[in-house]
Design a protein around this motif. Structure first.
Motif, PDB file in Angstrom:
ATOM      1  N   SER A 295       0.844  -1.193   0.000  1.00 45.97           N
ATOM      2  CA  SER A 295       0.000   0.000   0.000  1.00 45.97           C
ATOM      3  C   SER A 295       0.879   1.242   0.000  1.00 45.97           C
ATOM      4  CB  SER A 295      -0.883   0.010   1.247  1.00 45.97           C
ATOM      5  OG  SER A 295      -1.456   1.283   1.438  1.00 45.97           O
ATOM      6  N   MET A 296       0.411   2.250  -0.707  1.00 47.44           N
ATOM      7  CA  MET A 296       1.112   3.534  -0.730  1.00 47.44           C
ATOM      8  C   MET A 296       0.668   4.404   0.455  1.00 47.44           C
ATOM      9  SD  MET A 296       1.393   5.849  -4.147  1.00 47.44           S
ATOM     10  CE  MET A 296      -0.317   6.298  -4.314  1.00 47.44           C
ATOM     11  N   MET A 297      -0.405   3.993   1.118  1.00 46.96           N
ATOM     12  CA  MET A 297      -1.007   4.809   2.179  1.00 46.96           C
ATOM     13  C   MET A 297      -0.693   4.298   3.583  1.00 46.96           C
ATOM     14  SD  MET A 297      -3.050   7.281   0.822  1.00 46.96           S
ATOM     15  CE  MET A 297      -1.512   7.700   0.022  1.00 46.96           C
ATOM     16  N   ASN A 298      -0.716   2.979   3.758  1.00 41.99           N
ATOM     17  CA  ASN A 298      -0.499   2.390   5.081  1.00 41.99           C
ATOM     18  C   ASN A 298       0.695   1.448   4.980  1.00 41.99           C
ATOM     19  OD1 ASN A 298      -3.718   2.196   4.361  1.00 41.99           O
ATOM     20  ND2 ASN A 298      -3.336   3.274   6.269  1.00 41.99           N
ATOM     21  N   VAL A 299       1.774   1.793   5.673  1.00 41.61           N
ATOM     22  CA  VAL A 299       3.007   1.013   5.572  1.00 41.61           C
ATOM     23  C   VAL A 299       3.227   0.286   6.895  1.00 41.61           C
ATOM     24  CG1 VAL A 299       5.490   1.107   5.156  1.00 41.61           C
ATOM     25  CG2 VAL A 299       3.954   2.733   3.987  1.00 41.61           C
ATOM     26  N   THR A 300       3.211  -1.053   6.846  1.00 41.43           N
ATOM     27  CA  THR A 300       3.370  -1.825   8.079  1.00 41.43           C
ATOM     28  C   THR A 300       4.787  -2.387   8.169  1.00 41.43           C
ATOM     29  OG1 THR A 300       2.397  -3.695   6.886  1.00 41.43           O
ATOM     30  CG2 THR A 300       0.939  -2.469   8.344  1.00 41.43           C
ATOM     31  N   PHE A 301       5.314  -2.447   9.381  1.00 40.81           N
ATOM     32  CA  PHE A 301       6.634  -3.040   9.613  1.00 40.81           C
ATOM     33  C   PHE A 301       6.753  -3.490  11.065  1.00 40.81           C
ATOM     34  CE2 PHE A 301       8.446   0.758  11.698  1.00 40.81           C
ATOM     35  CZ  PHE A 301       7.660   1.788  11.191  1.00 40.81           C
ATOM     36  N   VAL A 302       7.686  -4.403  11.311  1.00 39.14           N
ATOM     37  CA  VAL A 302       7.906  -4.939  12.661  1.00 39.14           C
ATOM     38  C   VAL A 302       9.409  -5.044  12.903  1.00 39.14           C
ATOM     39  CG1 VAL A 302       5.781  -6.320  12.687  1.00 39.14           C
ATOM     40  CG2 VAL A 302       7.881  -7.334  11.803  1.00 39.14           C
ATOM     41  N   THR A 303       9.788  -5.131  14.187  1.00 37.10           N
ATOM     42  CA  THR A 303      11.195  -5.418  14.482  1.00 37.10           C
ATOM     43  C   THR A 303      11.392  -6.917  14.662  1.00 37.10           C
ATOM     44  OG1 THR A 303      10.894  -5.276  16.869  1.00 37.10           O
ATOM     45  CG2 THR A 303      11.472  -3.227  15.719  1.00 37.10           C
ATOM     46  N   GLY A 304      10.284  -7.625  14.878  1.00 30.68           N
ATOM     47  CA  GLY A 304      10.376  -9.058  15.162  1.00 30.68           C
ATOM     48  C   GLY A 304      10.379  -9.331  16.658  1.00 30.68           C
ATOM     49  N   ASP A 305      10.350  -8.268  17.460  1.00 29.06           N
ATOM     50  CA  ASP A 305      10.369  -8.386  18.923  1.00 29.06           C
ATOM     51  C   ASP A 305       9.272  -7.464  19.466  1.00 29.06           C
ATOM     52  OD1 ASP A 305      10.819  -7.756  21.623  1.00 29.06           O
ATOM     53  OD2 ASP A 305      12.988  -8.000  21.452  1.00 29.06           O
ATOM     54  N   ALA A 306       8.237  -8.082  20.041  1.00 27.26           N
ATOM     55  CA  ALA A 306       7.064  -7.300  20.448  1.00 27.26           C
ATOM     56  C   ALA A 306       7.405  -6.200  21.453  1.00 27.26           C
ATOM     57  CB  ALA A 306       5.995  -8.240  21.017  1.00 27.26           C
ATOM     58  N   ASP A 307       8.375  -6.466  22.324  1.00 28.96           N
ATOM     59  CA  ASP A 307       8.761  -5.442  23.302  1.00 28.96           C
ATOM     60  C   ASP A 307       9.441  -4.252  22.622  1.00 28.96           C
ATOM     61  OD1 ASP A 307       7.706  -6.781  25.455  1.00 28.96           O
ATOM     62  OD2 ASP A 307       9.557  -7.923  25.814  1.00 28.96           O
ATOM     63  N   LEU A 308      10.298  -4.559  21.659  1.00 27.24           N
ATOM     64  CA  LEU A 308      10.954  -3.479  20.905  1.00 27.24           C
ATOM     65  C   LEU A 308       9.932  -2.669  20.109  1.00 27.24           C
ATOM     66  CD1 LEU A 308      14.306  -4.727  19.284  1.00 27.24           C
ATOM     67  CD2 LEU A 308      13.994  -2.944  21.031  1.00 27.24           C
ATOM     68  N   ASP A 309       8.951  -3.372  19.550  1.00 25.96           N
ATOM     69  CA  ASP A 309       7.896  -2.672  18.796  1.00 25.96           C
ATOM     70  C   ASP A 309       7.189  -1.658  19.700  1.00 25.96           C
ATOM     71  OD1 ASP A 309       8.493  -4.229  16.632  1.00 25.96           O
ATOM     72  OD2 ASP A 309       6.672  -5.451  16.710  1.00 25.96           O
ATOM     73  N   LYS A 310       6.900  -2.110  20.893  1.00 26.32           N
ATOM     74  CA  LYS A 310       6.201  -1.253  21.853  1.00 26.32           C
ATOM     75  C   LYS A 310       7.055  -0.027  22.194  1.00 26.32           C
ATOM     76  CE  LYS A 310       3.540  -2.095  25.962  1.00 26.32           C
ATOM     77  NZ  LYS A 310       3.442  -2.907  27.169  1.00 26.32           N
ATOM     78  N   LYS A 311       8.322  -0.299  22.437  1.00 30.96           N
ATOM     79  CA  LYS A 311       9.255   0.780  22.777  1.00 30.96           C
ATOM     80  C   LYS A 311       9.363   1.760  21.610  1.00 30.96           C
ATOM     81  CE  LYS A 311      13.859   1.518  24.702  1.00 30.96           C
ATOM     82  NZ  LYS A 311      15.241   1.017  24.813  1.00 30.96           N
ATOM     83  N   PHE A 312       9.395   1.204  20.404  1.00 27.22           N
ATOM     84  CA  PHE A 312       9.506   2.049  19.214  1.00 27.22           C
ATOM     85  C   PHE A 312       8.346   3.049  19.153  1.00 27.22           C
ATOM     86  CE2 PHE A 312       8.572   3.350  14.950  1.00 27.22           C
ATOM     87  CZ  PHE A 312       9.803   3.537  14.340  1.00 27.22           C
ATOM     88  N   ALA A 313       7.132   2.523  19.262  1.00 25.83           N
ATOM     89  CA  ALA A 313       5.959   3.397  19.124  1.00 25.83           C
ATOM     90  C   ALA A 313       5.940   4.452  20.229  1.00 25.83           C
ATOM     91  CB  ALA A 313       4.688   2.553  19.147  1.00 25.83           C
TER      92      ALA A 313
END
Ligand SMILES: *Cc1c(COP(=O)(O)O)cnc(C)c1O
Length: 363
Positions: A295-313
């Motif tokens: 999608s050009m509008m909604n870009v999804t990505f992950v770090t592969g580590d749920a805790d890091l994802d949380k920290k990122f946001a």
């Protein structure tokens, strides 16, 4: 006042020029001596606003004359019921593609009404990481329509093609991609969209419907859901969402002023390319969506580590990059970069991603 970069999937950013124009006109609109919020929807001032809004959307999207443009309430979700109620009588059955959560809800809503509906393709088993390829032979010959969700807001996928089904109308939920780029309206029977992703504040739903499809409403049709009634009354069978339509008009005006949907597409492609090119160039973050369905509008990505994802946001939020948390059902991150997100916002996001990766090495 410090405005942040708001990556929310909806309601979402509006162009600053639009907000400022609305602010300037908030208390007194033109010579009317009142706010648009206070106007009778039957007044000449307001009629000019809704007529301009329609004319501008027609110009922007190059909508053929045999299509009606409706300004409705109830959100895209109300259309999940309105679509079958308005169209099923054409043949008595309808087909659906389930490519994510909203298309799944649309399918379920038609099922709930007791209709003969069939899911002809889904990418559920692949976690919706791409959209299905739909060909005519997959769809029932006598389907009243095929329903698709053109851009899947939660998973970050989009159809790179329009299904070609001959006489079977394609009905598309375009809530999260409408007016992001030119689209051939004539390839669709119906296009609908909640406005709060890419067009206006919440409260407005756009339906674009080919006029030969207005004659199939159920007998017991709730009047408010009947496209034909709304079309015959210029979307004013009852009080329309007046102020939101006015805001949509300002957004259409803004896009026309920068060069229309061709220019909008260029800008959106440039923003999306910046983010996807970065995602493809490193291995700290992972983009789960298959390239051809991105999608050009909604870009999804992950770090592969749920805790890091949380920290990122959380840290991104503190740095003025808001609402990057993925949808509650899928986790990870999602950057919604609709029309109103400036290029600088995506630059700031990529810079933050690099910094975060350096400062938070994986174990
Ligand atoms: C947001 C969204 C919806 C739901 O819209 P509402 O206006 O909240 O009902 C439906 N479909 C898509 C593709 C969406 O992005």
């Amino acid at each position: 006042m410090n405005r942040v970069y708001n990556f929310s999937a909806g309601p979402s950013m509006l162009p600053l020029d639009v907000l400022q124009k609305a602010a300037a006109e908030l208390v007194c609109y033109g010579e009317s001596g009142m706010s648009v919020m206070e106007m009778s929807h039957r007044s000449p001032d307001y009629e000019a606003i809704i007529n301009d809004a329609e004319a501008m959307l027609r110009e922007l999207m190059n909508i053929p004359e045999n299509y009606k443009v409706l300004f409705l309430q109830g959100g895209a979700s109300t259309q999940f019921a309105a679509v079958p109620l308005n169209l099923i009588k054409r043949t008595g059955k309808a087909d659906y593609v389930v490519s994510g959560q909203f298309s799944g809800k649309a399918y379920k809503e038609a099922q709930k009404l007791g209709y003969d509906v069939k899911c002809v393709a889904t990418t559920k088993d692949d976690n919706f990481d791409h959209v299905p390829t739909v060909t005519k032979d997959m769809v029932r010959e006598d389907a009243a329509y095929l329903h698709i969700c053109f851009n899947n807001t939660i998973y970050g996928t989009k159809y790179p093609y329009i299904p070609e089904l001959g006489d079977i109308p394609v009905v598309a939920d375009m809530s999260s991609c409408i007016i992001s780029e030119p689209v051939d309206v004539s390839k669709f029977g119906v296009i609908y969209a909640g406005a709060q992703k890419n067009m206006a504040p919440a409260g407005l739903t756009i339906v674009i419907v080919r006029d030969d499809l207005l004659d199939y409403a159920e007998e017991k049709m709730p009047t408010m859901l009947e496209w034909k009634t709304m079309a015959e009354n210029g979307s004013m069978y009852n009080t329309p969402p007046c102020y939101t339509i006015y805001m949509a008009k300002l957004v259409y005006e803004w896009i026309l002023s920068i060069g229309g949907l061709e220019e909008m597409k260029k800008r959106n492609e440039k923003k999306a390319a910046l983010l996807y090119d970065y995602l493809d160039s490193q291995d700290y973050y992972f983009a789960p969506v298959k390239k051809e369905s991105r999608s050009m509008m909604n870009v999804t990505f992950v770090t592969g580590d749920a805790d890091l994802d949380k920290k990122f946001a959380s840290e991104a939020g503190k740095a003025g990059l808001k609402n990057l948390k993925g949808h509650r059902s899928v986790g990870g991150m999602r950057a919604s970069i609709y029309n109103a997100m400036p290029y600088e916002g995506v630059e700031a996001l990529v810079a933050f991603m690099k910094k975060f990766a350096e400062e938070n090495p994986k174990a």
